[in-house]
Design a protein around this motif. Structure first.
Motif, short mmCIF file in Angstrom:
data_model
loop_
_atom_site.label_atom_id
_atom_site.label_comp_id
_atom_site.label_asym_id
_atom_site.label_seq_id
_atom_site.Cartn_x
_atom_site.Cartn_y
_atom_site.Cartn_z
N VAL A 1 -39.57 -54.75 61.60
CA VAL A 1 -38.36 -54.02 61.20
C VAL A 1 -38.70 -52.58 60.84
N ALA B 1 -31.83 -66.06 54.54
CA ALA B 1 -30.79 -65.10 54.14
C ALA B 1 -29.78 -64.90 55.26
N GLU C 1 -26.63 -60.11 47.01
CA GLU C 1 -25.68 -61.22 46.93
C GLU C 1 -26.39 -62.56 47.19
N TYR C 2 -27.33 -62.54 48.13
CA TYR C 2 -28.06 -63.77 48.44
C TYR C 2 -28.91 -64.17 47.24
N TRP D 1 -27.67 -68.14 55.70
CA TRP D 1 -26.71 -68.25 54.59
C TRP D 1 -25.56 -67.27 54.77
N LEU E 1 -35.66 -56.73 53.14
CA LEU E 1 -35.70 -57.44 54.42
C LEU E 1 -35.35 -58.91 54.28
N HIS E 2 -35.70 -59.47 53.16
CA HIS E 2 -35.68 -60.93 53.02
C HIS E 2 -34.42 -61.46 52.35
N GLY E 3 -33.60 -60.58 51.81
CA GLY E 3 -32.38 -61.06 51.20
C GLY E 3 -31.60 -59.94 50.54
N THR F 1 -33.72 -66.35 59.43
CA THR F 1 -34.24 -66.46 58.06
C THR F 1 -33.19 -67.11 57.18
#
Lengths: 784, 261
Positions: free
Chosen positions: A695, A776, B243-244, A779, B238-240, A774
């Motif tokens: 990314v 996230a 809100e998550y 979800w 990147l990973h969340g 992933t």
């Protein structure tokens, strides 16, 4: 009963003894007398103009031997591109790729200066002390922005569009089929950018012998002869006979070690300039920003169907990221290896493919395990799944309904390839059995009882392996031939040394190639040794990539071994005073038809080197033969895959519960090694589908530039796989009937897993999620 | 890695003295500092290794308090903190075996990585951080990202955990690093429930006071159903998204309560 040696036997990988005991000899294990160490100062910005480089303070630091910048490489050429794609507007744009940045830096990691010092630490310290005045320029990262008037990566070519290529069926005819179709399914998707992450980082050691004028480059390469040719002829102008390239044990490549990299040329030239061997070993963080990345396509795909779900037409429009420069084979990946694969396993009558390749301020993108074929397969198998769901057709059934039928082979696709053989119904039948698809509903109910959403995903793939036919490759833009070579050297005592142009960096050639030779000569596998990876020892060959080694290199080996048998037959005939035509060869023994006369392999070999009474007019001493093999066509492995996943609705976590692969690889030399290749490919496919993502932020910084943020698959991310390769339609045009298996898993797995997750979430209205899936992202998709 | 001086001391007093030198830095298990040095992102003049100080190593329990020496490895806590199973469980999931055999509780707390596990256990237990100079309550110890109440040269000698009636730590792993993307430590004491969250906030570990209140009146997963966590100030990367992570806090709190039984 299973064989215990020769073709078809599960012979143990002999190379593993040294790999698993830590006694492999990798490039970094090589240390030459008087060797100095190189460190590259790299750009920390994605795009900038170099106003000045001040090396004075750094040059005065302890241990520094030399500091080189672009001006020291003025006589050298740029790193060449080995493939020229011709698009709608003519040949592709091909900007120069200098060894060290000239005037501008174009991606984070672009090398600016090379520091050579007595130790690696001194080189690093001096690199830190170099002062570079860089005027940062706006970076262009997003492909759509790049071709919509974004900042130019290369001002001299006046555009960020490398080429605009259209291929396949007539565009107007294809469009017309969409106008009248009963149903059209359209999907926009991204094929996520990946970092190759070979376990062994790249290494280069340059050496120069003033007394002979010979250069040697030790390097982590999948194809040392290709590097010798490209670097010698195009970059450094070193005659090939004065340049030796050695690629010893190589710890994984996955494509990333095909290409000619700047560090190879820099170390080779620097060794002559400083008159010392010069060694560079990549740091892992350097690998992230210098090894060519993979994938990175953005596509729109549309499928037109009739009322029964038959495919009428397919069209795709892809943006393919080239990164900042053209890596060695980059232009071929979205075209020759991608557009040609869009027919998949299906008899779709009209297929039109459009690809625009785009320059951005990112690391160059090139072939990575599968190379174009995963991108094609992902698009196709996703849109088919979506169409099946929209039309209420079972995903297995819609595929069966559209498969090319066994009696349609050889089958000419609308996208150039002609499949020689296959039986897609058979692999699908096998898959339904080994994946226990009939039991899925019960497993789904059991998951639901535990609050989990279970999904079943199906995908098929076709692969074009044995990257070869020189004629086809040449017609599509290759600047090289794509044959393979082998020399079979029979020693006086009957043992055999095989010198192959293929290169093993995990594939197990040291085990499988002897299986072929031992089978043909009727000798023990242990009597055959493989030599590869050294241009000073092996014949000119194109190396290993594209699942080509056994299909092309193995075929060359068969041809050379056949020549050996023919020559040995002449010697045997001489020894037995028989006519050559009466001499038969089986199980290592030559015998005269209809008599009890025979002579063993060992006697023939010894006589070849002790030719006391040879008729020299008609029989040469020695027993060594070379063959070059250029196949008539690609090989076309194919298969059907199934995955079951559970999604945790609370967190979006995807658990891969099971994975089944039914592959048709044609004939198989070593089933255990084939299993291993499939397992590894599936593992990388799981990585792409669920975990891996390179990314960049808007400024061109690689956010996932270490293992803290770049997620590699680990053992506990994957289940035990059910793999089967009992469906075999042998290749019709190579002597072994083999097809190749190295990339299958990486090609077929991503759509299988994504289809499974979408199946699990279909009740919640989720139609597509871009990889990696992933927690996230999953979800967020569930939130609508 | 840049050059530095290295000393391994045998006593706390020697460590305190050695750390007075200009540019000196304490080295625990080195599981963060060594990688940082390898990337040449830190340049200490001197590293003072604390792992050879016998008085800083060990796990013991008495009078409802578990004491862990500052240089005790995660592996030792996982094995020996049997009096406080939730803490032993937390320690057993930090990093991988290599990390657990080298990394220490004192090193982890002094570093205060916003995604580290121990800060949740320490804050969630209302533990006391003991140093060579004083005792610091967990509520006063953590000061934000990589920031603690420790003064220059101050060494964590022990951590004292009051042992709760029930407790559980639930973590959701960041896919790449497998640090906690979010982790929640819930502990029930006679005088109330503590809920500490790691991995989620831009300010490091924090207590979710609404959940503490709800769970203090009813220690059941459903007790938090009506609550929500504001995404303001939570980490987005990147990973969340924030809100998550806010959502995960609630999911993991429920799970921790359920697991604590």
């Amino acid at each position: 009963m299973a064989k215990d040696s020769g073709i078809g036997a599960a012979s143990k990988r002999r190379e593993d003894v040294r790999f698993l005991s830590g006694s492999g000899k990798y490039t970094d294990d090589i240390n030459l007398a008087g060797q100095a160490y190189a460190c590259f100062l790299r750009s920390s910005v994605a795009h900038g103009r170099i106003n000045a480089i001040d090396t004075a303070a750094a040059t005065a630091m302890p241990g520094v031997v030399a500091i080189l910048t672009a001006k020291d490489f003025e006589g050298a050429g740029g790193l060449p591109c080995g493939w020229c794609v011709t698009g709608k507007d003519g040949p592709m744009k091909e900007p120069k790729h200098p060894i060290l940045a000239e005037g501008k830096v174009r991606h984070v990691g672009d090398p600016i200066a090379m520091v050579i010092a007595d130790t690696k630490e001194q080189a690093q310290a001096a690199a830190d002390a170099i002062s570079v005045d860089i005027e940062e320029l706006p970076a262009v990262i997003d492909m759509k922005a790049a071709i919509a008037g974004g900042p130019l990566v290369h001002e001299d070519i006046g555009t960020n569009l490398c080429y605009d290529w259209n291929f396949g069926s007539d565009k107007a005819e294809t469009d017309a089929a969409f106008e009248t179709a009963h149903h059209v399914t359209r999907l926009e998707l991204t094929n996520n950018r990946l970092v190759p992450n070979a376990m062994e980082p790249r290494v280069a050691i340059g050496a120069y012998d003033r007394s002979t004028g010979e250069h040697t480059l030790y390097t982590t390469s999948q194809n040392p002869h290709v590097i010798r040719l490209l670097m010698g002829a195009f970059v450094l102008q070193i005659p090939e006979h004065k340049l030796r390239v050695v690629a010893p044990d190589v710890g994984g490549g996955f494509g990333s070690k095909i290409f000619h990299y700047a560090e190879e040329a820099a170390c080779t030239l620097a060794a002559k300039l400083v008159n010392r061997p010069v060694k560079w070993t990549a740091e892992r963080s350097e690998s992230f920003v210098t090894d060519a990345h993979g994938r990175d396509h953005v596509s729109t795909i549309e499928l037109a169907l009739d009322a029964e779900g038959h495919f009428l037409a397919l069209r795709t429009d892809t943006l393919a990221n080239m990164g900042a420069y053209l890596s060695t084979f980059a232009p071929s990946v979205p075209t020759y290896l991608h557009g040609t694969l869009m027919a998949g396993n299906y008899a779709t009558p009209l297929i039109n493919v459009n690809v625009r390749a785009v320059f951005t301020n990112t690391v160059p993108v090139d072939a990575y395990r599968g190379a174009g074929r995963p991108e094609a397969t992902f698009q196709l198998e996703r849109v088919i799944d979506m169409a099946a769901r929209e039309m209420g057709i079972d995903p297995v059934e819609i595929r069966r309904r559209n498969f090319i039928k066994p009696d349609q082979f050889p089958y000419q696709t609308p996208v150039a390839l002609a499949y020689d053989t296959g039986n897609y119904h058979a692999t699908m039948d096998k898959l339904v059995e080994i994946a226990d698809i009939a039991g899925f509903a019960a497993r789904k109910a059991e998951s639901a009882a535990r609050g989990k959403l279970r999904g079943l995903g199906i995908a098929c793939y076709i692969e074009a392996c044995g990257i070869a036919p020189s004629a086809v490759a040449g017609a599509l833009g290759a600047r090289a031939g794509l044959y393979e070579s082998a020399t079979v050297r029979v020693n006086a005592t009957g043992s055999v040394t095989v010198l192959t142009g293929s290169h093993s960096h995990g594939q197990g050639h040291e085990t499988t190639f002897p299986q072929v030779v031992a089978e043909m000569l009727g000798i023990d596998e242990g009597q055959v040794e493989v030599v590869h990876g050294d241009t000073g020892r092996i014949p000119f060959g194109m190396g290993t990539y594209g699942s080509r080694s056994i299909a092309v290199g193995g075929a060359a080996l068969v041809r050379a071994t056949e020549k050996i048998i023919n020559k040995a037959r002449k010697i045997a005939a001489h020894l037995m005073e028989a006519a050559e035509g009466d001499v038969e060869f089986a199980n290592g023994t030559f015998s005269v038809k209809g008599t009890d006369k025979s002579v063993g392999w060992g006697d023939v070999c010894l006589t070849a080197y002790v030719p006391h009474n040879f008729p020299h007019e008609t029989l040469e001493p020695g027993l060594e033969e070379t063959a070059f093999y250029d196949p008539a066509n690609f090989t076309f492995p194919a298969g059907a895959y199934a995955a079951e996943v559970e999604v945790d609705p609370d967190t979006g976590q995807v658990t891969l519960c099971s994975f089944a692969a039914a592959d048709d690889f044609g004939n198989i030399i070593n089933p255990m090694i084939v299993d291993g290749q499939v397992h590894g490919g599936i593992g990388q496919g799981v990585g792409q589908a669920l975990l891996e993502h390179a990314v960049y932020d808007a400024n061109g910084q690689l956010l996932s530039g270490s293992y803290m943020d770049y997620a590699m698959p680990r053992a506990d991310d994957v289940p035990f796989y059910a793999v089967d390769h009992s469906c075999q339609t042998p290749c019709t045009h190579n002597p072994l009937g083999v097809k190749g298996c190295g990339e299958a898993g990486a090609i077929g797995t991503p759509p299988t897993i994504v289809n499974a997750v979408i199946d699990a979430l279909a009740d919640r209205g989720v139609k597509h999620i871009d990889m990696p899936l992933t927690p996230a992202r999953v979800w967020a998709a569930m939130q609508g | 890695m840049y050059d530095f001086e290295f000393v391994k001391v045998g006593s706390l007093a020697e460590a305190v003295a050695a750390l007075k030198a200009e540019g000196a830095q304490a080295l625990g298990g080195g599981q963060t500092l060594i990688p940082t040095l390898k990337q040449r992102l830190a340049q200490p003049a001197k590293l003072v290794s604390l792992t050879g100080i016998a008085e800083l190593v060990g796990v013991s329990a008495s009078d409802g308090v578990l004491s862990v020496g500052g240089a005790t490895t995660h592996a030792q806590v996982a094995r020996e903190a049997t009096a406080y199973p939730a803490l032993a469980e937390l320690a057993s999931h930090i990093g991988d075996p290599a990390v657990r055999n080298r990394g220490t509780i004192g090193g982890s707390l002094a570093n205060d990585d916003p995604a580290a596990d121990y800060p949740a256990g320490v804050l969630g237990s209302g533990a006391t951080v003991v140093t060579n100079a004083r005792e610091i309550a967990a509520d006063d110890f953590f000061r934000g990202l990589f920031e603690t109440a420790l003064e220059e040269g101050e060494i964590i000698t022990a951590v004292r955990f009051p042992i709760p009636q029930k407790a559980s730590y639930q973590r959701f792993a960041q896919p790449a690093s497998r640090f906690a993307l979010t982790g929640v430590f819930v502990a029930q004491y006679a005088d109330g429930v503590r809920v500490a969250v790691t991995g989620a906030s831009e300010n490091g570990v924090f207590r979710w006071s609404d959940a503490e209140a709800a769970l203090s009146s009813s220690f059941a997963p459903e007790a938090v159903d009506g609550l929500s966590v504001s995404p303001d100030g939570l980490i987005g990367d990147l990973h969340g998204t924030p809100e998550y992570r806010a959502h995960l806090v609630k999911v993991l709190t429920r799970r921790a309560v359920a697991a604590a039984g």
